[in-house]
Design a protein around this motif. Structure first.
Motif, short mmCIF file in Angstrom:
data_model
loop_
_atom_site.label_atom_id
_atom_site.label_comp_id
_atom_site.label_asym_id
_atom_site.label_seq_id
_atom_site.Cartn_x
_atom_site.Cartn_y
_atom_site.Cartn_z
N ARG A 198 0.81 -1.22 0.00
CA ARG A 198 0.00 0.00 0.00
C ARG A 198 0.84 1.26 0.00
O ARG A 198 0.48 2.26 -0.64
CB ARG A 198 -0.92 -0.01 1.21
N TYR A 199 1.97 1.25 0.69
CA TYR A 199 2.72 2.49 0.88
C TYR A 199 4.15 2.45 0.33
O TYR A 199 4.88 3.44 0.45
CB TYR A 199 2.78 2.85 2.37
N GLY A 200 4.56 1.33 -0.24
CA GLY A 200 5.89 1.27 -0.82
C GLY A 200 7.01 1.16 0.19
O GLY A 200 8.17 1.42 -0.14
N ILE A 201 6.70 0.79 1.42
CA ILE A 201 7.72 0.65 2.46
C ILE A 201 8.52 -0.63 2.18
O ILE A 201 7.94 -1.67 1.87
CB ILE A 201 7.07 0.56 3.85
N PRO A 202 9.85 -0.59 2.23
CA PRO A 202 10.65 -1.80 2.00
C PRO A 202 10.28 -2.90 2.99
O PRO A 202 10.09 -2.64 4.18
CB PRO A 202 12.10 -1.32 2.22
N THR A 203 10.14 -4.12 2.51
CA THR A 203 9.79 -5.26 3.37
C THR A 203 10.95 -6.23 3.48
O THR A 203 11.73 -6.40 2.54
CB THR A 203 8.55 -6.00 2.85
N VAL A 204 11.05 -6.88 4.64
CA VAL A 204 12.12 -7.86 4.89
C VAL A 204 11.56 -9.03 5.69
O VAL A 204 10.51 -8.93 6.31
CB VAL A 204 13.30 -7.23 5.66
N GLY A 205 12.32 -10.14 5.68
CA GLY A 205 11.95 -11.31 6.47
C GLY A 205 12.60 -12.56 5.91
O GLY A 205 12.86 -12.64 4.70
N THR A 206 12.87 -13.52 6.76
CA THR A 206 13.49 -14.77 6.29
C THR A 206 12.80 -15.99 6.88
O THR A 206 12.06 -16.68 6.20
CB THR A 206 14.99 -14.80 6.65
N SER A 207 12.97 -16.26 8.18
CA SER A 207 12.37 -17.47 8.75
C SER A 207 12.15 -17.30 10.24
O SER A 207 12.77 -16.46 10.90
CB SER A 207 13.25 -18.68 8.49
N ALA A 208 11.26 -18.16 10.77
CA ALA A 208 10.97 -18.20 12.20
C ALA A 208 11.46 -19.51 12.78
O ALA A 208 11.93 -20.40 12.07
CB ALA A 208 9.46 -18.03 12.42
N HIS A 209 11.27 -19.69 14.11
CA HIS A 209 11.69 -20.92 14.76
C HIS A 209 10.96 -22.14 14.18
O HIS A 209 11.50 -23.24 14.16
CB HIS A 209 11.45 -20.83 16.27
N ALA A 210 9.74 -21.90 13.70
CA ALA A 210 8.96 -23.01 13.16
C ALA A 210 9.68 -23.68 11.99
O ALA A 210 9.59 -24.90 11.80
CB ALA A 210 7.59 -22.52 12.71
N PHE A 211 10.42 -22.88 11.20
CA PHE A 211 11.12 -23.45 10.06
C PHE A 211 12.23 -24.39 10.52
O PHE A 211 12.42 -25.48 9.95
CB PHE A 211 11.71 -22.33 9.19
N THR A 212 12.94 -24.00 11.57
CA THR A 212 13.98 -24.88 12.11
C THR A 212 13.37 -26.14 12.70
O THR A 212 13.85 -27.26 12.47
CB THR A 212 14.80 -24.14 13.18
N LEU A 213 12.30 -25.97 13.44
CA LEU A 213 11.65 -27.11 14.09
C LEU A 213 11.03 -28.07 13.08
O LEU A 213 10.85 -29.27 13.36
CB LEU A 213 10.57 -26.61 15.05
N LEU A 214 10.69 -27.57 11.90
CA LEU A 214 10.13 -28.41 10.86
C LEU A 214 11.10 -29.49 10.40
O LEU A 214 10.70 -30.62 10.07
CB LEU A 214 9.72 -27.53 9.66
N ALA A 221 17.77 -27.45 8.28
CA ALA A 221 17.00 -26.21 8.15
C ALA A 221 17.86 -25.10 7.55
O ALA A 221 17.43 -24.39 6.63
CB ALA A 221 16.48 -25.77 9.52
N PHE A 222 19.08 -24.93 8.05
CA PHE A 222 19.97 -23.90 7.53
C PHE A 222 20.31 -24.16 6.06
O PHE A 222 20.34 -23.25 5.24
CB PHE A 222 21.25 -23.82 8.36
N ARG A 223 20.56 -25.43 5.74
CA ARG A 223 20.90 -25.79 4.36
C ARG A 223 19.74 -25.44 3.43
O ARG A 223 19.93 -24.88 2.35
CB ARG A 223 21.24 -27.27 4.28
N ALA A 224 18.53 -25.78 3.85
CA ALA A 224 17.36 -25.49 3.02
C ALA A 224 17.19 -23.99 2.80
O ALA A 224 16.89 -23.53 1.68
CB ALA A 224 16.11 -26.07 3.68
N GLN A 225 17.40 -23.20 3.85
CA GLN A 225 17.23 -21.75 3.72
C GLN A 225 18.30 -21.14 2.83
O GLN A 225 18.01 -20.30 1.98
CB GLN A 225 17.24 -21.09 5.11
N VAL A 226 19.55 -21.56 3.03
CA VAL A 226 20.65 -21.01 2.21
C VAL A 226 20.48 -21.42 0.75
O VAL A 226 20.70 -20.62 -0.17
CB VAL A 226 22.02 -21.46 2.77
#
Length: 447
Positions: A198-214, A221-226
């Protein structure tokens, strides 16, 4: 009933019912009394800053302009009012044709304000101005509270970037407004995609603890993300053992690892240990991001820590303890008749308590000392003293019902930096205190 069954849209096309019941009953009574068309002046101000705050931040002005433009009583809104018997038919007919046709002046968005500052001035007939009270206050009280908290956090961060990540801690629509206000106050990015859209603000994000626990292991988990996001990603290292996670992170991503995020524990101690470990592993350029219920005081306490960025959620979207600015919308002047040429008379509520106000259509200027630093917020009626003419703060926002002052959000953000830089240095101190400059009144003529 589940509200989803009602088919309510996320975007509300009309802001006309973002108001209080009594605005419409006042309108009906004024129309019947023949006073609804009296020329009137309403002002938005706050009598005091939140306890301990040194300045306020004007935010939400752009959203106010959108709300005024979309303040339309369509068939659905009119049908609701008729069905509930809230107002009579003549008032419904008047509302069907409602379009704000007056003028609005205000402090430019991103500017700072102080007790008594006429942050917004709305002029027109009583009828068309009174209807806007609730929606204007709703926006300005919320957004200015968030922006003030963001500004204090930005100052405490000392140039390190801040990430707004409070969407899950507030109402879904308030979250978007909060992201916008945080950006005005100095935050660099947001996790909220709706705010980015809506406003053009830069967005960021990578992963939460749930991704590691998965995954079966942290390594997996680190290998999959990298593999998916590249070695420049940010790996969350406090799901299990921080030291082992940092070792794995650098092993898998290499010394080019973008960042690690720490979300728990003694952040000051852990940040120092992680920085030392990263450097020993050759990841000297890998950044450290910290999160975990931060506020301006926690951020300031980490000033000496090797932290590169902060993520802030709950404390930001709740105004860091002050979720409203206590702004009010008061009639300060009105004509003595419905004659367009009738003079304006100053009006003000008389109260035994702290709810007094100053009548009259006001101007505002910021007086500066010989070094260019602000030394007083001067508010007055009547002629503006010659020495303050070039220091006036109110800008024209709406003229004859037409918005004339839309601007990019980045311009608002830059204005706040400039405004804050013009205050005494003590403005950015986190220690409790009074407004950094006093408010002076020059009420020397009728409205």
């Amino acid at each position: 009933m589940n509200t989803a069954d009602l088919g309510l849209p996320v975007d509300v096309p009309s802001t006309a019912l973002f108001t209080d019941h009594y605005e419409l009953t006042m309108l009906q009574a004024a129309l019947k009394a023949g006073t609804a068309d009296r020329r009137s002046v309403f002002e938005v101000f706050t009598r005091r800053l939140p306890e301990g705050r040194r300045y306020g931040v004007v935010a939400g002005t752009g959203r106010v302009l959108d709300a005024v433009e979309n303040f339309r009583f369509n068939a659905g809104e009119l049908g609701f009012l008729r069905e509930r018997g809230i107002i009579d038919e003549p008032t419904l007919e008047w509302l069907a044709a409602y379009r704000f046709s007056g003028d609005i002046w205000g402090y430019p968005e991103g500017e700072v304000y102080f007790p008594g500052s006429p942050i917004l001035r709305v002029e027109g007939s009583f009828a068309e101005c009174v209807l806007l009270e609730t929606v204007i206050l709703s926006i300005l009280n919320h957004d200015s509270a968030i922006a003030a908290a963001a500004s204090r956090m930005t100052s405490a961060a000392g140039g390190r970037p801040l990430i707004e990540m409070g969407a899950r801690r507030t109402h879904e629509l308030a979250a978007v407004a909060a992201s916008r206000a945080a950006y005005v106050g100095g935050f660099a990015t947001t996790s909220d995609l709706a705010a980015g859209f809506r406003y053009g603000i830069p967005t960021v994000g990578t992963s939460a603890h749930a991704f590691t626990l998965l995954h079966d292991t942290e390594r997996d988990a680190f290998r999959a993300q990298v593999d998916s996001l590249g070695e420049g990603t940010t790996l969350l290292v406090d799901t299990y053992d921080v030291t082992e996670a940092v070792r794995l992170a650098v092993e898998i991503a290499g010394p080019g690892l973008g960042a690690v995020r720490i979300d728990s524990g003694d952040l000051l101690l852990v940040a120092h240990r992680v920085r030392g470990q990263l450097d020993e592993l050759g990841a000297t350029e890998t950044k450290i991001v910290v999160t975990s219920d931060l506020d301006e005081y926690a951020i300031a306490s980490l000033a000496a820590a090797p932290v590169d960025a902060y993520g802030v959620g709950t404390q930001l979207v709740t105004g860091s303890g002050h979720p409203t600015c206590s702004m009010v919308y008061k009639l300060v002047a009105r004509a003595e008749s419905t004659d367009p040429k009738a003079p304006l008379l100053p009006v003000a509520k008389k109260s035994m308590g702290a709810k007094t106000s100053v009548g009259g259509r006001k101007w505002a200027a910021r007086r500066r000392d010989d070094q260019g630093a602000a030394e007083a917020e001067v508010i007055g009626t009547g002629p503006v003293p010659a020495e303050l003419v070039d220091r006036q703060l109110l800008a024209e926002l709406v003229k004859g019902g037409t918005v004339v002052a839309r601007e990019p959000l980045d311009a608002v953000r830059e204005r706040h930096i400039e405004a804050l830089g013009g205050l005494p240095l003590s403005a950015t101190q986190l220690s409790r205190g009074e407004a950094v400059i006093p408010t002076e009144y020059l009420v020397n003529a009728p409205a």
